[in-house]
Design a protein around this motif. Sequence first.
Motif, short mmCIF file in Angstrom:
data_model
loop_
_atom_site.label_atom_id
_atom_site.label_comp_id
_atom_site.label_asym_id
_atom_site.label_seq_id
_atom_site.Cartn_x
_atom_site.Cartn_y
_atom_site.Cartn_z
N GLN A 105 38.46 41.00 52.61
CA GLN A 105 37.64 40.70 51.43
C GLN A 105 38.05 39.38 50.82
OE1 GLN A 105 37.13 44.05 48.86
NE2 GLN A 105 36.41 42.82 47.15
N SER A 106 37.08 38.52 50.56
CA SER A 106 37.38 37.23 49.95
C SER A 106 36.12 36.67 49.31
CB SER A 106 37.91 36.23 50.99
OG SER A 106 38.11 34.97 50.42
N LEU A 132 43.29 37.83 53.33
CA LEU A 132 42.33 38.54 54.16
C LEU A 132 43.04 39.48 55.14
CD1 LEU A 132 39.23 38.22 54.11
CD2 LEU A 132 39.43 36.87 56.19
N THR A 133 44.32 39.22 55.39
CA THR A 133 45.09 40.04 56.32
C THR A 133 45.77 41.21 55.60
OG1 THR A 133 47.20 38.87 56.08
CG2 THR A 133 45.60 37.95 57.63
N ALA A 141 35.67 37.69 56.63
CA ALA A 141 35.60 37.82 55.17
C ALA A 141 34.28 38.48 54.76
CB ALA A 141 35.73 36.46 54.52
N TYR A 142 34.38 39.52 53.94
CA TYR A 142 33.22 40.17 53.35
C TYR A 142 33.36 40.12 51.84
CZ TYR A 142 32.29 41.87 58.05
OH TYR A 142 32.04 41.94 59.40
N LYS A 143 32.25 40.17 51.14
CA LYS A 143 32.28 39.95 49.70
C LYS A 143 32.70 41.17 48.90
CE LYS A 143 27.37 40.99 48.94
NZ LYS A 143 26.09 40.50 48.35
N ASN A 174 39.19 36.69 42.56
CA ASN A 174 40.15 35.60 42.35
C ASN A 174 40.61 35.49 40.91
OD1 ASN A 174 39.94 34.94 45.03
ND2 ASN A 174 38.66 33.14 44.73
N ASP A 175 39.80 35.96 39.96
CA ASP A 175 40.10 35.74 38.55
C ASP A 175 40.80 36.91 37.86
OD1 ASP A 175 39.00 33.24 38.63
OD2 ASP A 175 37.05 33.85 37.83
#
Length: 558
Positions: free
Chosen positions: A52-53, A71-72, A244-246, A423-424
């Motif tokens: 996820q990213s 992601l890992t 990467a998935y949202k 990220n926040d």
Amino acid sequence: MTTSKSPIASGMTRRGVLASALAGAGTLALYGCGPSSGGSAGGAATLTVAGQSDNLAKSFNPFLPNTAQGLTYASPGQGNFIYEPLVQINTVNIGHDLPWLARAWRWSNGNKTLTLDLQTGVKWTDGTPFSASDVVFTYNLLKKNPALNLLGIDFSTVSAPTPAQVVFSFAAPSEQFFTNIVSSAIVSEHLWSKVKDPIKYTDSDPVGTGPFKLDQFSAQSFLLVRNEDYWQPKAQIKAIRFVAYKDNESMTNALVQGQADWGGTYIANADKTYLSRSKNNNYWAPLAGTDGLIPNLERWPLSDIAVRRAISYGVNRKQVGAATDSPEATSVTGLPMPAYTSSIAPAYQGVNFTQDVAKAKQTLEDAGYSKGGDGYYQKGGKRVQFSISFPSAYTDIASRVQVLVSQLKDIGIKLTINTTTVNDINTLTAKGDFDSTMGYPVNSAPRAFSYYNDTINPNLYYPIGKATPTYQNIERFQNAEAAQLFTEYPKATTDAQRQQILNQIEKIFVDNLPWIPMFYWGSYGNWSTAKATGFPTPQNPYFTPVPNPVVALRLKPV
């Protein structure tokens, strides 16, 4: 944070017993790969891992948050597929931590000295030999750059008496922090010593000692290929592609449709949506900790113990947990049960949370709150209302929060939702820029003291606006008695003394309710055996099932 929690947990073990048991253990083969793991170069499986990213950037600096390495499922400062730690902490099979770059360790000098014997014959992927000087360099790097030291590793000195031995000295007894001390990723002195600013260093071409190395990178995915010169029996699978998935939903779709072979995400109604789709599909979430409503204790109304107690009385924990197939939190100490039964103070053995809506309302009214015409309690003209912040991508948290909104409305408290990005979220909670949240940004080691130390140690208090560097005590709990107890615990010399201090910490937690436990969470693991076998299971719980190198080294291509 990851899909439901954040940085992967540190583990627990009884160090004295384990250190002696491992003194002659030699390599990981006893625990990790097994004698057949060398395999042949013919192992052709390439596994796809769903991660996820929000924004996949080509950064593999193991000490920074929000990098590609996230992601890992690796956490900042901890080992991963490329960079390795001294010890792999086992959060599932408690007491069976795995010797890694360190083959053995021992405490001395009243737990103020930690000596680690290192593996020999290890090389970086550029062919340079690994040695104790790399370890010394790494830890001094963290000491000089606190922004990189997200595990909060604190030591006085670190030295290398020989190329295969490292010695840490501490100002105070520090055995209780072992899991964090040995979990840092180790980087190479010959490369990183040339880095001008390690805090801004992207490390786009990482050179590690791990079982895999970077081969391809794009904005959507990257490929790690097997390290053919790995110091342990090399992986039998030849590569791992991380995509990467949202959010949880898109990760789940990839797993269900067979586009991904391995993941670490919550899956709603897993029996129907995932397991029933293929006999090869597997889903396991071994108990890992406790979660719930985490308040900002410096913002009203959650700064009022009466409001926190009313919430605790009013919620139906079983329903909150059921929203994500999670067991309800039971013990009033907040400790995950039954794993922590032996650590529960006599006064709280068998004392569990119970729902009592009438008592919740009475608690507010006794504290001077009255219900307004809108159905919500108020005091001094202010409605009892607060928001809860979490990433919109975390659909598991969203499901629980929806239940919580309804339940709090029933007891006259208004809860609003404030979503943010993956990220926040940690930045907001670290600085105290939130009313409440769910998903504590650290994963406590499976040991009672570590659980409390991470979440309520007043000595880790930072004022609003100043970010707590290790994401501990984000609710900003302050209590002079608790602060003293956390200081005294490391000085205890017997298990009885440690438990006596722990009993007092538990009482402070129960009396002050600094945050509100609601459910127990697991380390979600999802995988298909169509391409490879050897994953951990409830029948063979050798390690966490989320994507990690320990498991990758045990996998065998079908």
